[in-house]
Design a protein around this motif. Structure first.
Motif, PDB file in Angstrom:
ATOM      1  N   PRO A 292      -5.983  68.030 -44.353  1.00 35.54           N
ATOM      2  CA  PRO A 292      -5.139  67.868 -43.160  1.00 35.54           C
ATOM      3  C   PRO A 292      -5.569  68.816 -42.039  1.00 35.54           C
ATOM      4  CG  PRO A 292      -3.797  68.045 -45.153  1.00 35.54           C
ATOM      5  CD  PRO A 292      -5.199  68.379 -45.548  1.00 35.54           C
ATOM      6  N   GLY A 293      -5.412  68.335 -40.813  1.00 39.76           N
ATOM      7  CA  GLY A 293      -5.662  69.191 -39.659  1.00 39.76           C
ATOM      8  C   GLY A 293      -7.110  69.426 -39.328  1.00 39.76           C
ATOM      9  N   THR A 294      -8.014  68.563 -39.806  1.00 40.55           N
ATOM     10  CA  THR A 294      -9.435  68.751 -39.517  1.00 40.55           C
ATOM     11  C   THR A 294      -9.937  67.844 -38.405  1.00 40.55           C
ATOM     12  OG1 THR A 294      -9.928  67.265 -41.384  1.00 40.55           O
ATOM     13  CG2 THR A 294     -10.034  69.631 -41.802  1.00 40.55           C
ATOM     14  N   GLY A 295      -9.067  66.979 -37.879  1.00 45.79           N
ATOM     15  CA  GLY A 295      -9.438  66.193 -36.700  1.00 45.79           C
ATOM     16  C   GLY A 295      -9.732  64.735 -36.952  1.00 45.79           C
ATOM     17  N   LYS A 296      -9.259  64.174 -38.051  1.00 50.56           N
ATOM     18  CA  LYS A 296      -9.560  62.766 -38.362  1.00 50.56           C
ATOM     19  C   LYS A 296      -8.950  61.827 -37.314  1.00 50.56           C
ATOM     20  CE  LYS A 296      -7.812  63.162 -42.560  1.00 50.56           C
ATOM     21  NZ  LYS A 296      -7.581  64.616 -42.659  1.00 50.56           N
ATOM     22  N   THR A 297      -7.658  62.007 -37.011  1.00 50.01           N
ATOM     23  CA  THR A 297      -6.995  61.146 -36.025  1.00 50.01           C
ATOM     24  C   THR A 297      -7.564  61.368 -34.630  1.00 50.01           C
ATOM     25  OG1 THR A 297      -4.961  61.222 -37.340  1.00 50.01           O
ATOM     26  CG2 THR A 297      -4.766  60.486 -35.063  1.00 50.01           C
ATOM     27  N   THR A 298      -7.797  62.622 -34.276  1.00 52.18           N
ATOM     28  CA  THR A 298      -8.363  62.947 -32.971  1.00 52.18           C
ATOM     29  C   THR A 298      -9.725  62.308 -32.782  1.00 52.18           C
ATOM     30  OG1 THR A 298      -7.174  65.046 -32.839  1.00 52.18           O
ATOM     31  CG2 THR A 298      -9.167  64.844 -31.520  1.00 52.18           C
ATOM     32  N   LEU A 299     -10.553  62.386 -33.815  1.00 50.38           N
ATOM     33  CA  LEU A 299     -11.889  61.811 -33.724  1.00 50.38           C
ATOM     34  C   LEU A 299     -11.816  60.296 -33.561  1.00 50.38           C
ATOM     35  CD1 LEU A 299     -14.908  62.213 -33.785  1.00 50.38           C
ATOM     36  CD2 LEU A 299     -14.830  62.213 -36.288  1.00 50.38           C
ATOM     37  N   ALA A 300     -10.880  59.645 -34.232  1.00 49.70           N
ATOM     38  CA  ALA A 300     -10.720  58.201 -34.081  1.00 49.70           C
ATOM     39  C   ALA A 300     -10.360  57.842 -32.645  1.00 49.70           C
ATOM     40  CB  ALA A 300      -9.657  57.691 -35.047  1.00 49.70           C
ATOM     41  N   HIS A 301      -9.461  58.606 -32.016  1.00 51.20           N
ATOM     42  CA  HIS A 301      -9.100  58.368 -30.609  1.00 51.20           C
ATOM     43  C   HIS A 301     -10.320  58.538 -29.701  1.00 51.20           C
ATOM     44  CE1 HIS A 301      -4.736  57.749 -30.434  1.00 51.20           C
ATOM     45  NE2 HIS A 301      -4.632  58.575 -31.461  1.00 51.20           N
ATOM     46  N   ILE A 302     -11.106  59.582 -29.953  1.00 51.31           N
ATOM     47  CA  ILE A 302     -12.283  59.834 -29.118  1.00 51.31           C
ATOM     48  C   ILE A 302     -13.289  58.697 -29.249  1.00 51.31           C
ATOM     49  CG2 ILE A 302     -14.286  61.355 -28.855  1.00 51.31           C
ATOM     50  CD1 ILE A 302     -12.475  63.704 -29.584  1.00 51.31           C
ATOM     51  N   ILE A 303     -13.492  58.207 -30.467  1.00 55.08           N
ATOM     52  CA  ILE A 303     -14.424  57.097 -30.682  1.00 55.08           C
ATOM     53  C   ILE A 303     -13.971  55.859 -29.902  1.00 55.08           C
ATOM     54  CG2 ILE A 303     -15.275  55.468 -32.410  1.00 55.08           C
ATOM     55  CD1 ILE A 303     -15.224  57.802 -34.429  1.00 55.08           C
ATOM     56  N   ALA A 304     -12.668  55.582 -29.951  1.00 50.46           N
ATOM     57  CA  ALA A 304     -12.143  54.426 -29.218  1.00 50.46           C
ATOM     58  C   ALA A 304     -12.355  54.581 -27.716  1.00 50.46           C
ATOM     59  CB  ALA A 304     -10.666  54.238 -29.538  1.00 50.46           C
ATOM     60  N   ASP A 305     -12.145  55.784 -27.193  1.00 55.30           N
ATOM     61  CA  ASP A 305     -12.330  56.021 -25.756  1.00 55.30           C
ATOM     62  C   ASP A 305     -13.792  55.853 -25.346  1.00 55.30           C
ATOM     63  OD1 ASP A 305      -9.645  56.501 -25.401  1.00 55.30           O
ATOM     64  OD2 ASP A 305      -9.825  58.681 -25.527  1.00 55.30           O
ATOM     65  N   ILE A 306     -14.706  56.434 -26.127  1.00 57.56           N
ATOM     66  CA  ILE A 306     -16.122  56.389 -25.772  1.00 57.56           C
ATOM     67  C   ILE A 306     -16.662  54.961 -25.856  1.00 57.56           C
ATOM     68  CG2 ILE A 306     -18.437  57.122 -26.514  1.00 57.56           C
ATOM     69  CD1 ILE A 306     -17.253  59.796 -27.305  1.00 57.56           C
ATOM     70  N   THR A 307     -16.211  54.206 -26.836  1.00 60.94           N
ATOM     71  CA  THR A 307     -16.721  52.840 -27.032  1.00 60.94           C
ATOM     72  C   THR A 307     -15.894  51.793 -26.281  1.00 60.94           C
ATOM     73  OG1 THR A 307     -15.412  52.616 -29.071  1.00 60.94           O
ATOM     74  CG2 THR A 307     -17.665  53.441 -29.291  1.00 60.94           C
ATOM     75  N   HIS A 308     -14.899  52.246 -25.493  1.00 64.81           N
ATOM     76  CA  HIS A 308     -14.058  51.358 -24.689  1.00 64.81           C
ATOM     77  C   HIS A 308     -13.409  50.269 -25.547  1.00 64.81           C
ATOM     78  CE1 HIS A 308     -15.812  53.329 -21.210  1.00 64.81           C
ATOM     79  NE2 HIS A 308     -17.020  53.035 -21.671  1.00 64.81           N
ATOM     80  N   ALA A 309     -12.882  50.683 -26.687  1.00 64.06           N
ATOM     81  CA  ALA A 309     -12.245  49.760 -27.625  1.00 64.06           C
ATOM     82  C   ALA A 309     -10.731  49.959 -27.606  1.00 64.06           C
ATOM     83  CB  ALA A 309     -12.788  49.957 -29.033  1.00 64.06           C
ATOM     84  N   LYS A 310     -10.005  48.909 -27.908  1.00 67.80           N
ATOM     85  CA  LYS A 310      -8.559  48.984 -28.062  1.00 67.80           C
ATOM     86  C   LYS A 310      -8.247  49.761 -29.339  1.00 67.80           C
ATOM     87  CE  LYS A 310      -4.144  47.726 -27.712  1.00 67.80           C
ATOM     88  NZ  LYS A 310      -3.230  48.200 -26.649  1.00 67.80           N
TER      89      LYS A 310
END
Length: 365
Positions: free
Chosen positions: A40-58
């Motif tokens: 927990p707390g290592t950035g799994k959810t945060t990284l998923a959000h960043i990937i979506a932003d960079i790849t312009h995905a919903k």
């Protein structure tokens, strides 16, 4: 205080540093479905959000704990429709994916395989044990590591300076020892570290000049107890007991006592620890010290008799003894060799001179 880009993301350099596989795949928009595994707390959810932003995905989130099959089907249908009508990509983030049963995980397979969406699964468990093999084989697995103390201190500094997403609008003066205390007791968990910082800032009254002094006592009160990453049913349980046994096997008394203390602190069943010491006494010490097994049995009886918290004392006593004892696996190795012979060869008949001669083989009636 959630990072919005890979540049802001702290930690996980082994997979996200420039030139590393995951970073190259994200920046080139060639990322397959992935499973992010880590504490927990290592950035799994945060990284998923960043990937979506960079790849312009919903970005669509499901919970392995809360989401049901009907909700999953709606999300999958919407992703398919989005791709066909608008050419828009979908990132499906499944938090705690290991909580999905086999049927739920199988529902994801056709859309993952066809490319209707990209799956990002997050789990604190070993995905090779807790996620269906067909789903794992269609995904790239990345292991996230606990954050180091200096990385958590950097997050604290950023949170106090960030006026938009952090605590920058508060006039906070944090002592170095207080910041270090938060970082050390968070045990690599950024979420716990920042939550403790926030509650400390919001509940500490400012002085006459409007300055909030975040001192060591404030930090101690905010975080209270060390966040030991340990799950009695998961990987941490098996990894820690393995470290405990291997430390005793290597006669590393300091290391074995440390792992014992970690298990006890995390609430491990003291009876389980006593059983492992008993097995070790016979398997690893064995014939080299015949007193080890009686001591282990006495330890098991002692911990049952006294209970916690005093049970930790005989456990430490037995652990230290096993570390100092000479080791011999002769009996265990001989048994294993005999078992292997039985399983791989034709079993031998009992020789005549070893048979029971007290009774005739074919007694007359």
């Amino acid at each position: 205080m959630r990072p919005r880009s890979l540049e802001e993301f702290v930690g996980q350099e082994h997979i996200l540093a420039p030139g590393k596989l995951l970073r190259r795949a994200i920046e080139a928009d060639r990322l397959p479905s992935v499973i992010l595994s880590g504490p927990p707390g290592t950035g799994k959810t945060t990284l998923a959000h960043i990937i979506a932003d960079i790849t312009h995905a919903k970005f669509v989130r499901l919970s392995g704990v809360e989401s049901n099959v009907a909700e999953m089907r709606r999300v999958l249908a919407a992703a398919t429709n989005r791709l066909r009508t608008a050419g828009a990509k979908t990132i499906l983030f499944v938090d705690e994916i290991h909580h999905f049963n086999k049927a739920q995980q199988d529902i994801l397979l056709p859309d993952v395989e066809s490319g209707n969406l990209r799956l990002i699964g997050a789990t604190a468990y070993n995905p090779f044990f807790y996620v269906n093999s067909p789903l794992v084989s269609r995904s790239q697995v990345f292991q996230l590591e606990p954050l180091r103390v200096e990385q958590l201190e950097l997050l604290v500094d950023r949170a106090l300076a960030d006026k938009e997403r952090g605590l920058g609008n508060y006039n906070v003066q944090i002592d170095n020892d207080a910041c270090r205390h938060l970082a050390e007791l968070s045990d690599g968990d950024a979420r716990k570290c920042l939550n403790a910082l926030e509650i400390g800032v919001l509940t500490t009254p400012p002085d006459a000049k409007g300055v909030i002094h975040f001192t060591l006592p404030v930090a101690e009160e905010s975080i209270q107890q060390k966040a030991v990453v340990y799950d009695r049913a998961g990987d941490a349980h098996y990894d820690t007991i393995s470290a405990f046994i291997k430390s005793m096997r290597a006669s590393d008394e300091k290391g074995a006592i440390y792992w014992l203390a970690k298990m006890l602190h995390a609430g491990e069943d003291f009876r389980f620890i006593a059983r492992r010491i008993t097995i070790f006494a016979s398997e690893d010490v064995g014939l080299a010290d015949p007193e080890a097994l009686p001591l282990a049995i006495a330890t098991q009886q002692a911990v049952e008799f006294v209970g916690l918290p005093e049970a930790r004392i005989p456990l430490a006593h037995a652990t230290a003894y096993m570390c100092r004892a000479k080791k011999s696996r002769e009996a265990c190795d001989a048994l294993n060799a005999a078992t292997e012979n039985i399983e791989s060869e034709q079993t031998q008949r009992v020789p005549e001179h070893l048979k029971n001669k007290h009774f005739p083989v074919n007694p007359e009636t």
